[in-house]
Design a protein around this motif. Structure first.
Motif, PDB file in Angstrom:
ATOM      1  N   ASN A 182       0.821  -1.207   0.000  1.00 37.62           N
ATOM      2  CA  ASN A 182       0.000   0.000   0.000  1.00 37.62           C
ATOM      3  C   ASN A 182       0.855   1.257   0.000  1.00 37.62           C
ATOM      4  O   ASN A 182       0.522   2.238  -0.670  1.00 37.62           O
ATOM      5  CB  ASN A 182      -0.944   0.003   1.206  1.00 37.62           C
ATOM      6  CG  ASN A 182      -2.052  -1.012   1.064  1.00 37.62           C
ATOM      7  OD1 ASN A 182      -2.370  -1.444  -0.032  1.00 37.62           O
ATOM      8  ND2 ASN A 182      -2.645  -1.396   2.170  1.00 37.62           N
ATOM      9  N   LYS A 224       2.175   1.856  -3.530  1.00 38.22           N
ATOM     10  CA  LYS A 224       1.140   2.388  -4.409  1.00 38.22           C
ATOM     11  C   LYS A 224       0.893   3.864  -4.128  1.00 38.22           C
ATOM     12  O   LYS A 224       0.712   4.663  -5.040  1.00 38.22           O
ATOM     13  CB  LYS A 224      -0.163   1.606  -4.236  1.00 38.22           C
ATOM     14  CG  LYS A 224      -0.138   0.238  -4.845  1.00 38.22           C
ATOM     15  CD  LYS A 224      -1.473  -0.463  -4.669  1.00 38.22           C
ATOM     16  CE  LYS A 224      -1.449  -1.855  -5.241  1.00 38.22           C
ATOM     17  NZ  LYS A 224      -2.728  -2.556  -5.031  1.00 38.22           N
ATOM     18  N   THR A 225       0.896   4.240  -2.850  1.00 35.52           N
ATOM     19  CA  THR A 225       0.682   5.631  -2.473  1.00 35.52           C
ATOM     20  C   THR A 225       1.810   6.508  -2.991  1.00 35.52           C
ATOM     21  O   THR A 225       1.562   7.601  -3.515  1.00 35.52           O
ATOM     22  CB  THR A 225       0.581   5.761  -0.945  1.00 35.52           C
ATOM     23  OG1 THR A 225      -0.490   4.947  -0.496  1.00 35.52           O
ATOM     24  CG2 THR A 225       0.335   7.190  -0.523  1.00 35.52           C
TER      25      THR A 225
END
Length: 64
Positions: free
Chosen positions: A37, A40-41
Motif C-alpha cells: 500500500n 502504491k501511495t
C-alpha cells in the motif's frame, strides 16, 4: 501490576489471542500488505504533482 488481558486478532475470522493488533500468524501478512500500500501511495503521489501545480498556492488559501 496486572498485565492487560489478551484480545482477539484483528484479522477477520481469526480467534487467536494476542497482545498487539494481530497474532503472530497474521502479523507478517499485514506487514507485507502495508508495504504494498505504501508503494502504491508513493507512485500516486509522484504522478499527481505538487500542491502548487494543482492550484493550492498561498493565494488560493487566502481566498477561502
Amino acid at each position: 501490576m496486572p498485565s492487560k488481558p489478551l484480545k482477539p486478532c484483528n484479522k477477520i475470522g481469526c480467534s487467536n489471542l494476542t497482545k498487539g493488533r494481530y497474532c503472530d500468524e497474521h502479523k507478517q501478512q499485514e506487514l507485507q500488505k502495508g508495504t504494498v500500500n505504501r508503494d502504491k501511495t508513493r507512485q500516486y503521489d509522484k504522478q499527481r504533482g505538487s500542491a502548487a501545480s494543482r492550484g493550492w498556492g498561498w493565494l488560493s488559501v487566502l481566498k477561502h
